[in-house]
Design an enzyme around this catalytic site. Structure first.
Site, short mmCIF file in Angstrom:
data_model
loop_
_atom_site.label_atom_id
_atom_site.label_comp_id
_atom_site.label_asym_id
_atom_site.label_seq_id
_atom_site.Cartn_x
_atom_site.Cartn_y
_atom_site.Cartn_z
N THR A 75 0.84 -1.20 0.00
CA THR A 75 0.00 0.00 0.00
C THR A 75 0.88 1.25 0.00
O THR A 75 0.68 2.16 -0.80
CB THR A 75 -0.94 0.00 1.22
OG1 THR A 75 -1.79 -1.15 1.15
CG2 THR A 75 -1.80 1.26 1.26
N ASN A 154 -5.21 -9.67 -7.46
CA ASN A 154 -5.41 -10.32 -6.17
C ASN A 154 -6.73 -11.08 -6.08
O ASN A 154 -6.85 -12.03 -5.32
CB ASN A 154 -5.32 -9.28 -5.04
CG ASN A 154 -6.14 -8.04 -5.33
OD1 ASN A 154 -5.93 -7.36 -6.34
ND2 ASN A 154 -7.07 -7.73 -4.46
N GLN A 182 1.02 -9.47 -5.67
CA GLN A 182 0.58 -10.87 -5.79
C GLN A 182 1.50 -11.71 -6.66
O GLN A 182 1.31 -12.93 -6.75
CB GLN A 182 -0.86 -10.93 -6.36
CG GLN A 182 -1.92 -10.40 -5.44
CD GLN A 182 -2.17 -11.27 -4.22
OE1 GLN A 182 -1.77 -12.43 -4.15
NE2 GLN A 182 -2.84 -10.71 -3.23
N HIS A 204 4.12 -9.95 3.29
CA HIS A 204 3.14 -10.89 3.87
C HIS A 204 2.31 -11.62 2.82
O HIS A 204 1.51 -12.48 3.16
CB HIS A 204 2.24 -10.18 4.89
CG HIS A 204 1.16 -9.34 4.32
ND1 HIS A 204 -0.14 -9.79 4.19
CD2 HIS A 204 1.15 -8.08 3.86
CE1 HIS A 204 -0.89 -8.82 3.68
NE2 HIS A 204 -0.13 -7.77 3.47
N CYS A 329 -9.07 -6.15 1.59
CA CYS A 329 -8.93 -4.73 1.90
C CYS A 329 -10.26 -4.00 1.77
O CYS A 329 -10.44 -2.93 2.32
CB CYS A 329 -7.90 -4.10 1.00
SG CYS A 329 -6.45 -5.13 0.83
C1 PLP Z 1 -2.21 -7.08 -0.60
C2 PLP Z 1 -2.09 -6.19 -1.79
C3 PLP Z 1 -1.74 -4.86 -1.64
C4 PLP Z 1 -1.52 -4.22 -0.28
O1 PLP Z 1 -0.35 -4.71 0.28
P1 PLP Z 1 -0.02 -4.42 1.84
O2 PLP Z 1 1.41 -4.87 1.96
O3 PLP Z 1 -0.97 -5.27 2.61
O4 PLP Z 1 -0.18 -2.98 2.07
C5 PLP Z 1 -1.62 -4.09 -2.78
N1 PLP Z 1 -1.83 -4.61 -3.99
C6 PLP Z 1 -2.17 -5.90 -4.18
C7 PLP Z 1 -2.37 -6.42 -5.56
C8 PLP Z 1 -2.32 -6.72 -3.08
O5 PLP Z 1 -2.67 -8.00 -3.25
#
Ligand code: PLP
Length: 381
Positions: A75, A154, A182, A204, A329
């Protein structure tokens, strides 16, 4: 019977690999130094650990160590890439091109930029979730400064034609940014062969810790400059101030090493499990699969279940099986997924849709359990 609750929501987050935990824990304990402390051994050893992790991240994506900026996750990396380019290049132009299926961390940041005087073109995708490259070519203007396209989606797992998109951007002398949250650690990503100028990484999403990530920033051909989001002590070459999250960064580095060695074989196993799951679920009445079948991640399936409401399915099985309707999210809002709507699904289809995202700890037994649970539920749909 598998242990319950059973986790099949790996695109929302993944558990830490035990080897990642083992690597990072000492940096929460005895090794607590601040890598910016240049005058003593506590700082030196922390700086060395961060340097090693930077090398490990760079290696996974084919970058130089000097091109990696550590952040709090994708993010933040997305915000830094978009806002940082917008602020730095506004003399050249104020126009950014992106796609309707991007993550909210890209789309909402673009909205913010629009309010600050930027102009955003959000291009549609086809019913498979893939872009029309001629549309992209036409959308680029003399004042376009950036094209933003995620590497893999995602919700659906659809992989974007990143290389073709970057070629178009480059031909027009426009920077190319990709949200790789992803993709990195799951499929081969190489910033040079893929022609990426900025790439977001999130630990993560591939068995690293939460709250840490990176932004790749190209230093040569072209050299990309960014305005910082966070000012302060001038860490990370002034692009991202703030004391570094050493345990998180060490964990991210370790996750990169493991991914480099194991992601290929994991993907082969997961594709077979996913195909089995999908084939079984598609035997149920009124089911439909979504997203390009050829260009997609090995571990993601998105399936709609006739006229049922996916939220009510989740309510019935949520205690036993962790699934999701789409993006974690935005799961606080009950609106149908913007990704599925962009692919032309009706509202009814979109709200009847469930994402099954598998990961390296998913077993055949778990997949079988999910199949049986969905069969049981479908008789009541
Ligand atoms: C999870 C995700 C995010 C956000 O990542 P964080 O590290 O949780 O802030 C952004 N873009 C995509 C495509 C995601 O899957």
């Amino acid at each position: 019977m598998p242990a319950l609750p059973l986790y099949m929501d790996y695109n929302a987050t993944t558990p830490c690999d035990p080897r990642v935990i083992e690597a990072l824990v000492p940096w929460l304990g005895a090794h607590f130094g601040n890598p910016a402390s240049r005058a003593h051994a506590f700082g030196w050893e922390a700086a060395a650990a961060v340097d090693l992790a930077r090398e490990q991240v760079a290696q996974l994506i084919g970058a130089e160590t000097s091109e990696i900026v550590f952040t709090s996750g994708a993010t933040e990396s997305n915000n830094l890439a978009l806002k940082g380019v917008f602020e730095k290049y506004h003399q050249k132009g104020k126009h950014i091109v992106t796609f309707a299926t991007e993550h909210k961390a890209v789309l909402d940041t673009c909205r913010h930029i629009e309010k600050s005087g930027g102009e955003i073109t959000v291009l549609p995708v086809d019913k498979e979730g893939r872009p029309d490259l001629e549309e992209l070519e036409k959308a680029i203007r003399p004042d376009t400064i950036l094209v933003a396209a995620m590497y893999a989606n995602n919700e659906t797992g659809v992989i974007m034609p990143v290389k073709k998109i970057s070629e178009i951007a480059r031909r027009h002398n426009v920077l190319f940014f990709s949200d790789g949250a992803q993709a990195v650690g799951k499929i081969p990503v190489n910033v040079n062969t893929d022609g990426i100028d900025l790439l977001s990484v999130s630990a993560h999403k591939f068995y690293g810790p939460k709250g840490v990530g990176a932004l790749y920033v190209r230093r040569r051909d072209p050299r990309v400059s960014l305005a910082p989001l966070i000012d302060g002590g001038g860490h990370e070459k002034g692009i991202r101030s703030g004391t570094l999250n050493v345990p998180g960064i060490v964990g991210l580095g370790k996750a990169c090493v493991i991914a480099r060695e194991e992601m290929e074989q994991d993907a082969v196993r997961l594709a077979a499990l996913r195909d089995y799951l999908e084939a079984q679920l598609l035997l149920l009445p009124d089911t439909k699969r979504h997203g390009d079948k050829e260009h997609r991640l090995a571990h993601t399936a998105h399936i709609s279940f006739g006229n049922t409401n996916a939220a009510s399915i989740l309510q019935q099985i949520g205690k036993e099986i962790a699934l999701s309707t789409g993006s974690a999210c935005s799961s606080a809002d009950p609106e149908p997924s913007h990704v599925l709507l962009a692919m032309g699904l009706s509202k009814t289809e979109a709200v009847s849709s469930l994402r099954f995202s598998l990961g390296k700890y998913t077993t055949k037994e778990e997949v079988e359990y999910v199949v049986q649970a969905m069969k049981g539920l479908s008789s009541k749909f």
